[in-house]
Design an enzyme around this catalytic site. Structure first.
Site: not given
Ligand code: ADP
Length: 446
Positions: A118, A167, A202, A205, A277, A291, A293, A339
């Site tokens: 990342k 996550g 970071e 937010l 994202e 991502n 994929r 989902r």
């Protein structure tokens, strides 16, 4: 006679049957793999052959690179389809596939490796003029040094694992006193979960929305975007409801970020499907990760564009054909996905076990992506995602009504699911007005 091309599906569950259907529709043959815990999955019966790659434990089966490559050899396959999760973003595996003579359905190894880190991904994106979340990703040497750096960013901040995903392993720090300890435990956790203790910081937010851009590249410098998705309905940083296109963002802002994303992918000579994202707050987009994929939520993009993204991946990998044209791509209506997880509705603890009865929803533009059937036994060893309900209609309000109807029609007996939670979300006034943000579910609904 020319041999019919054959694909090995190196995955399980929802994405395995999704890929099987796409491959069959294109006339390809299919080999599937499974662990001993997964022998009753529906897609295995629909494959030309199904090869057991090991016991239930993922490390011995779906992450067992040698077993998967041997299965591709046994099945006489041309390509390996990784899906999402497991080895889908593992550069080492992609390389092994190619070296063993199989096409890896995904981008080039180098791109997977740099986007999987990342810190590197953020650096690359910054160079390509993609706006990123302000933060610090240099060396962390002493307590004073890092306190100084974070003071400049401003609290709260989030500590993330550079190799992280799903996550997991993220820590929010609200004040100086906890910073050092949180960084140390984030490092330990990152090392344990992802095999690298590299972390970065970071700005956290407070009320952002999660908005992402679907892109697709030909690997030679041409790329298109397939518009946006909003995935702000989350629990513990995991998406639960996704929709396309993004809502409540000025169209010129969306067009700008789509353009920036597609330009970045052209520069990267990106191959296949990918997603940039972003978090969106106060009219600004901030890149968080890419991502490399297909994603769980690719379905909503398919519904509004009419493009089968999985077929497009297979056609590019196997036929070297790229048929997408930005001038032809248009948004048609609105789409949403819920989902469906096998989990306790109060504790969210996974609820594996035997499904007694399933009634699937139906109707115009109602889609049910799943392996489940009456009598199917959900093994306790994997992710709790068991189905996706996807609907499309001419506008968001109709989509909300249609999804409510689809959820009401769906019956899954024998195990616990989050169907009721989805019904509550569909009736929630704030969600209906698109006032939600990434913590909305936890703060306002649960
Ligand atoms: P992962 O790869 O583990 O999914 P991401 O970087 O994509 O991690 O972040 C997952 C989610 O975590 C985001 O959708 C968002 O809800 C939350 N998140 C990530 N970074 C921040 C941030 N800087 N501020 C607030 N929330 C964040």
């Amino acid at each position: 006679m020319k041999k019919t091309k054959k694909i090995l599906i190196a995955n399980r569950g929802v994405i395995a049957i999704r890929a099987l259907r796409a491959a069959r529709e294109l006339g390809y043959e299919v080999s599937s793999v499974y662990s001993t815990a997964d022998k009753d999955q529906k897609h295995l019966k629909l494959s030309d052959d199904a090869i057991c790659i090991g016991p239930a434990s993922v490390k011995d089966s779906y992450l067992n690179e040698a077993a998967i490559i041997s299965a591709a050899e046994l099945g006489n396959c041309d390509a390996i389809y990784p899906g999402f999760g497991f080895l889908a973003e593992n550069a080492d595996f992609a390389e092994k596939c190619e070296k063993s003579g199989f096409k890896f359905v995904g981008p080039d190894v180098g791109v997977i490796a740099s986007m999987g880190d990342k810190i590197k991904a953020k650096e690359i994106m910054q160079e390509l003029n993609v706006p990123t979340v302000p933060g610090y990703d240099g060396e962390i040497t002493t307590e004073e040094q890092i306190q100084d750096k974070v003071e400049k960013i401003g609290y709260p901040v989030i500590v993330k694992a550079s190799a992280g995903g799903g996550g997991r392993g993220m820590r929010v720090v609200h004040k100086k006193d906890n910073l050092w300890d949180e960084i140390q435990s984030a490092k330990t956790e990152a090392d344990f979960s992802f095999g690298s203790d590299k972390v970065f910081i970071e700005k956290f937010l407070l009320k952002p929305r999660h908005i992402e851009i679907q892109i697709f590249g030909d690997g030679k410098g041409n790329a298109v975007h397939l518009f946006s998705r909003d995935c702000s309905m989350q629990r513990k940083y995991q998406k639960i409801v996704e929709e396309a296109p993004a809502i409540n963002v000025p169209i010129e802002k969306l067009e700008e970020i789509q353009k920036i994303s597609v330009e970045a992918c052209k520069s990267l000579k990106y191959k296949g499907a990918g997603t940039l994202e972003f978090l969106y707050e106060d009219g600004q987009f901030f890149f968080i990760e890419m991502n490399t994929r297909i994603q769980v939520e690719h379905t909503v993009t398919e519904m509004i564009t009419g493009v089968d993204l999985v077929q497009s991946q297979l056609i590019l990998a196997l036929e070297n054909e790229f048929k997408l044209n930005q001038n032809v791509l248009k948004i048609n209506g609105h789409a949403m996905q819920c989902r469906i997880n096998a989990e306790n509705p109060k504790t969210f603890v996974p609820s594996p076990g035997q499904i007694k009865t399933v009634h699937r929803p139906g109707g115009y533009h109602v889609r049910f992506e799943s392996q489940i059937y009456s009598g199917y036994k959900i093994p306790p060893d994997y992710d709790s995602l068991i189905a996706e309900i996807i609907v499309k209609d001419s506008n968001r309000e109709r989509v909300l009504n249609k999804m409510k109807m689809a959820l009401d029609e769906t019956v899954i007996e024998g195990i616990d699911t989050n169907l009721d939670l989805h019904r509550r979300i569909m009736s929630d006034e704030g969600f209906r007005k698109s006032d939600h943000y990434i913590k909305y579910l936890e703060e306002k609904i649960l």
